[in-house]
Write an enzyme that holds these catalytic residues in place. Structure first.
Site, PDB file in Angstrom:
ATOM      1  N   PRO A 263       0.842  -1.259  -0.126  1.00  0.00           N
ATOM      2  CA  PRO A 263       0.241   0.027   0.063  1.00  0.00           C
ATOM      3  C   PRO A 263       0.755   1.359  -0.049  1.00  0.00           C
ATOM      4  CG  PRO A 263      -0.695  -1.682   1.446  1.00  0.00           C
ATOM      5  CD  PRO A 263       0.379  -2.082   1.004  1.00  0.00           C
ATOM      6  N   GLU A 264       0.667   2.160  -0.959  1.00  0.00           N
ATOM      7  CA  GLU A 264       1.275   3.331  -1.055  1.00  0.00           C
ATOM      8  C   GLU A 264       0.456   4.445  -0.396  1.00  0.00           C
ATOM      9  OE1 GLU A 264       3.386   4.331  -4.567  1.00  0.00           O
ATOM     10  OE2 GLU A 264       3.878   2.333  -5.116  1.00  0.00           O
TER      11      GLU A 264
END
Length: 271
Positions: free
Chosen positions: A2-3
């Site tokens: 996840p960014e």
């Protein structure tokens, strides 16, 4: 992994139900994730009121009235589930309020949870050396130009350096460089001022668009309500090797390896 947009989406989703609530119960279903849970986590959080939620880079922050902030990182596969219908064997941390149940589910256990004095967040080891937030007022062409001055390292790798800009990851750097017309191999110190004036708004635009779309669903990520983000359907270069550039005068998207990661770019549009 996840960014930034996925973490921002997660924080906003949690805030709808958790902000202002009092925590009535905390349960740990295992002793650790990537590292052990704080030994006083249950004691500190039980009975605490949540005074706000925020994000720093790729970390989510849950602030409490006990002058302690719970800092979480989702690692490779972590996500929060709100009021799950059934328990999951990978729900390693569970937080309850009078009205809701929040489960931190992390099958690969690369995530982390820390307790940090709220007054000391800026100097906490993981945050102290971080650069400005890409969506905040401290990132601008002049600031970025100063940070890149004299650097021979490729601009793609410079932007992934959390000391230069906090929270940028591979997907959004590839997308922003394409929008700004900058080749990922170009030396950071050689990026021109006009290119930087295009790059900073391009970074903001791609992040804000992804946040509006609920993030990019890659591998295991989903929002707290279980919905899947769909920014991945809008990628201009990421993962599109061999496909045509979306610009009318563009070429065929290529891929190259940089710092152990793939970079996608258009050889016609990016210089």
């Amino acid at each position: 992994m996840p960014e930034l947009p996925e973490v921002e989406t997660t924080v906003r989703g949690l805030a709808r139900f958790l902000d202002g609530a009092r925590i009535t119960r905390v349960a740990l279903n295992r002793p650790d994730l990537r590292r052990p849970f704080p030994p006083d986590l249950v004691q500190v959080l039980t009975g605490a009121e949540v005074t706000g939620l925020s994000r720093r880079a790729k970390y989510g922050l849950i602030h409490t009235d006990r002058e302690q902030t719970m800092v979480f990182h989702l690692g490779m596969s972590g996500r929060w589930r709100i009021d799950p219908a059934e328990p999951d064997k990978h729900d390693h941390l569970v937080i309850e309020t009078a009205d809701h149940r929040f489960a931190l589910c992390d099958p690969r256990r690369f995530g982390s949870v820390d307790l940090v004095p709220t007054s000391g967040l800026e100097t906490w080891a993981s945050f102290a050396a971080m650069g400005p937030e890409p969506l905040g007022p401290d990132l601008g062409p002049a600031q970025l130009n100063a940070a890149l001055k004299g650097r021979s390292q490729a601009i793609k790798l410079c932007l992934l350096d959390q000391r230069i800009v906090a929270g940028l990851g591979n997907i959004y750097v590839c997308e922003a460089l394409w929008r700004a017309g900058i080749h990922p191999r170009k030396a950071g110190g050689k990026v021109t001022k006009p290119q930087l004036e295009r790059l900073v708004p391009a970074i903001r635009e791609v992040l804000e668009q992804s946040i509006r779309d609920g993030g990019s669903t890659l591998r295991d990520f989903a929002q707290p309500d279980g919905e899947l983000g769909y920014f991945a359907t809008r990628f201009d270069v990421y993962g599109r090797e061999g496909e045509a550039c979306r610009h009318a005068d563009g070429g065929i998207i290529r891929r190259l390896a940089q710092g152990g990661r793939s970079s996608w770019f258009c050889p016609n549009c990016q210089r």
